[in-house]
Design a protein around this motif. Structure first.
Motif, PDB file in Angstrom:
ATOM      1  N   LYS A  87     -23.760  33.021  29.020  1.00 39.86           N
ATOM      2  CA  LYS A  87     -23.125  34.234  28.493  1.00 39.86           C
ATOM      3  C   LYS A  87     -23.986  35.453  28.814  1.00 39.86           C
ATOM      4  O   LYS A  87     -23.484  36.508  29.248  1.00 39.86           O
ATOM      5  N   VAL A  90     -23.865  36.088  32.744  1.00 40.27           N
ATOM      6  CA  VAL A  90     -22.629  36.748  33.180  1.00 40.27           C
ATOM      7  C   VAL A  90     -22.640  38.228  32.789  1.00 40.27           C
ATOM      8  O   VAL A  90     -22.251  39.097  33.588  1.00 40.27           O
ATOM      9  N   LYS A  91     -23.091  38.514  31.599  1.00 35.56           N
ATOM     10  CA  LYS A  91     -23.146  39.901  31.123  1.00 35.56           C
ATOM     11  C   LYS A  91     -24.018  40.770  32.017  1.00 35.56           C
ATOM     12  O   LYS A  91     -23.768  41.975  32.181  1.00 35.56           O
ATOM     13  N   LYS A 174     -15.323  38.112  36.834  1.00 36.87           N
ATOM     14  CA  LYS A 174     -16.021  38.425  35.589  1.00 36.87           C
ATOM     15  C   LYS A 174     -15.047  38.857  34.502  1.00 36.87           C
ATOM     16  O   LYS A 174     -15.157  38.431  33.347  1.00 36.87           O
ATOM     17  N   VAL A 177     -13.187  35.943  32.837  1.00 33.23           N
ATOM     18  CA  VAL A 177     -14.049  35.165  31.949  1.00 33.23           C
ATOM     19  C   VAL A 177     -14.299  35.910  30.643  1.00 33.23           C
ATOM     20  O   VAL A 177     -14.163  35.359  29.549  1.00 33.23           O
ATOM     21  N   GLN A 178     -14.628  37.184  30.755  1.00 33.09           N
ATOM     22  CA  GLN A 178     -14.954  37.957  29.558  1.00 33.09           C
ATOM     23  C   GLN A 178     -13.736  38.208  28.679  1.00 33.09           C
ATOM     24  O   GLN A 178     -13.841  38.230  27.450  1.00 33.09           O
ATOM     25  N   GLY A 182     -15.630  34.664  27.179  1.00 28.34           N
ATOM     26  CA  GLY A 182     -16.871  34.274  27.837  1.00 28.34           C
ATOM     27  C   GLY A 182     -17.372  32.900  27.423  1.00 28.34           C
ATOM     28  O   GLY A 182     -16.719  32.170  26.680  1.00 28.34           O
ATOM     29  N   TYR A 183     -18.550  32.556  27.933  1.00 32.04           N
ATOM     30  CA  TYR A 183     -19.170  31.285  27.555  1.00 32.04           C
ATOM     31  C   TYR A 183     -19.525  31.292  26.068  1.00 32.04           C
ATOM     32  O   TYR A 183     -20.002  32.303  25.537  1.00 32.04           O
ATOM     33  N   GLN A 184     -19.286  30.168  25.423  1.00 36.41           N
ATOM     34  CA  GLN A 184     -19.658  29.991  24.020  1.00 36.41           C
ATOM     35  C   GLN A 184     -20.220  28.586  23.850  1.00 36.41           C
ATOM     36  O   GLN A 184     -19.917  27.684  24.629  1.00 36.41           O
ATOM     37  N   LEU A 194     -14.291  27.030  27.931  1.00 33.49           N
ATOM     38  CA  LEU A 194     -13.993  28.312  28.569  1.00 33.49           C
ATOM     39  C   LEU A 194     -12.713  28.229  29.382  1.00 33.49           C
ATOM     40  O   LEU A 194     -11.863  29.126  29.323  1.00 33.49           O
TER      41      LEU A 194
END
Length: 284
Positions: A87, A90-91, A174, A177-178, A182-184, A194
């Motif tokens: 997460k 990616v940010k 991106k 995904v966001q 996003g990833y959790q 995801l």
């Protein structure tokens, strides 16, 4: 290098996480496979160091930082897990297209070239992955493969039963995904969780139909895919899909039943055979 011949190509980032248990030799090989051995070299690599790591791993990181100015190394004070690390990665990427890479696998030399061409040919897609081969020890000791569906329709249908994207092979947008959150954190299933949320958010999926990554595996892999904690993680995903209307009651019951047998009842050796026979070497 093909990198010089692909004029006007889209720029892209790569996200990687490394932590203390990773093997520095394998990590070095993984990094070389996405840099000097690629026909298209990334424009940005975000490497999250997930907590303190060994001197040997730090030496590998320093080596690539010195050789390539595309590395952005982010160090976390303590290990927070893969979902959290990705997460953050990616940010902090610079570009809209992002490729995922693992710390001990090996991308084939044309991987990024193939994926970039796929996005050019099909601009409507949000994520594209590919097949993987699996090896133990030496890279040419291929012991299996995982072939996944190619079209958006087939992927979306298959996702109701099993994960249809090989996480280590994907390149995604991106924004897609966001917008799905996003990833959790989700024990051993950060990727599937995801993709499910992206599925529910209307994302368009694709797989190239070609092998993009050679994955390092071992018998320990099958042990990790069994036991109460892994079953609870998988059951939680089934609950989530059922709650949000992705699967019906019949599919939910069948999915749970299969996972009870494979993850809670079968011993490791038989579980390994089941994965190799039914979860590998075939599409769908």
């Amino acid at each position: 290098m093909m990198n010089k011949r692909m004029k006007n190509r889209k720029k892209f980032s790569v996200v990687i996480s490394v932590y203390k248990s990773d093997n520095p030799v394998f990590f070095d090989r993984a990094l070389s496979s996405v840099t000097e051995l690629q026909t298209v070299i990334p424009d940005d690599i975000v490497l999250v160091v997930d907590g303190p790591v060994s001197d040997e791993l730090n030496e590998v990181i320093a080596k690539y930082e010195k050789k390539y100015n595309i590395f952005n190394v982010i160090r976390l004070e303590k290990n927070g897990g893969l979902g959290n690390a990705l997460k953050i990665a990616v940010k902090n990427t610079k570009y809209e297209l992002i490729a995922r890479m693992d710390s001990d696998d090996i991308s084939v030399s044309t991987r990024f070239e193939e994926q970039l061409k796929f996005f050019d040919m099909y601009p409507q897609i949000d994520i594209v992955g590919g097949n993987i081969t699996e090896f133990i020890g030496e890279e040419n000791n291929i012991v299996g493969s995982r072939i996944v569906p190619k079209s958006n329709e087939d992927i979306r249908e298959y996702m109701k039963v099993r994960c249809a994207m090989n996480h280590v092979s994907v390149m995604y947008k991106k924004a897609a995904v966001q917008s799905a959150g996003g990833y959790q954190d989700w024990f051993c299933n950060e990727d599937y969780y995801l993709w499910i949320r992206m599925w529910l958010n209307g994302a368009v999926f694709a797989n190239t139909g070609t092998t993009l990554v050679n994955v390092r595996v071992g018998e320990e892999m099958y042990k990790r895919r069994g036991g109460k904690e892994y079953f609870d993680s998988e059951k939680g995903l089934q609950n989530y899909m059922f709650k949000h209307g992705m699967i019906n009651g019949k599919t939910y019951i069948v999915n749970i039943g299969k996972r009870v047998i494979v993850q809670k009842i079968l011993p490791n050796k038989i579980r390994g055979w089941v994965f190799k026979t039914f979860a590998r070497n075939r599409e769908g």
